[in-house]
Design an enzyme around this catalytic site. Sequence first.
Site, PDB file in Angstrom:
ATOM      1  CE1 TYR A   1      -3.511   2.697   0.531  1.00 32.23           C
ATOM      2  CE2 TYR A   1      -2.235   3.348   2.449  1.00 32.23           C
ATOM      3  CZ  TYR A   1      -3.237   3.598   1.541  1.00 32.23           C
ATOM      4  OH  TYR A   1      -3.962   4.759   1.632  1.00 32.23           O
TER       5      TYR A   1
ATOM      6  CD  GLU B   1      -7.952   7.731   4.541  1.00 31.86           C
ATOM      7  OE1 GLU B   1      -7.981   7.674   5.798  1.00 31.86           O
ATOM      8  OE2 GLU B   1      -6.970   7.349   3.883  1.00 31.86           O
TER       9      GLU B   1
ATOM     10  CD1 TRP C   1      -3.936   1.729   5.430  1.00 33.40           C
ATOM     11  CD2 TRP C   1      -5.890   2.773   5.638  1.00 33.40           C
ATOM     12  NE1 TRP C   1      -4.435   1.940   4.161  1.00 33.40           N
ATOM     13  CE2 TRP C   1      -5.634   2.592   4.271  1.00 33.40           C
ATOM     14  CE3 TRP C   1      -7.067   3.411   6.015  1.00 33.40           C
ATOM     15  CZ2 TRP C   1      -6.514   3.010   3.273  1.00 33.40           C
ATOM     16  CZ3 TRP C   1      -7.945   3.839   5.024  1.00 33.40           C
ATOM     17  CH2 TRP C   1      -7.659   3.628   3.671  1.00 33.40           C
TER      18      TRP C   1
END
Length: 178
Positions: free
Chosen positions: A17, A39, A47
């Site tokens: 990522y 988000e 995350w």
Amino acid sequence: MMVTRCRFANTPQMIAYHDEEWGRIKDTSQEIFESLSLEAMQAGLSWAIILNKRPALRRAFADFDMETLAQFDEDDVERLMKDERIIRHRLKIKAMISNAQTALAIENDPNQTNFRDYIYQMAEDFSETFNGQEAEINQAMAKRLKKEGFKFVGPTIVEAYLEAIGVYNHHEKDCFLR
């Protein structure tokens, strides 16, 4: 050769990522919308959880296609609340649908080019207005997005969003992508 990355890139999934997505300018409105959606889903979570659930979130939310997602109704909300593969938070699920409707309205506004350009132009305008002061940019952008009708878009989410879509370069000083 040893590559230095930001500290959060500490698992194969986070490295991929970091190296391939985070902080990169997005090309399409759908990519911009997906980033905003993820988000918002991440609020209060790590995350890593979002990345682990991203394939299921994409399936559940019609690949974040704004037109399709904007048509979801209360039956879809109930269906999604039963889907153990995703984040089952009613307000977040409803926010994804509402945000798709709002983003689609911007996308279809004859005074706008598209949702992608709307977001990047807003970030640029606020950056100029506030001389690059990120806290003020985040506050102003969150306020504008909320005024437009977006949900789960407070200043902290906006900051993470602007990092993810390449507006801010928050790579650590010694990171190879800085």
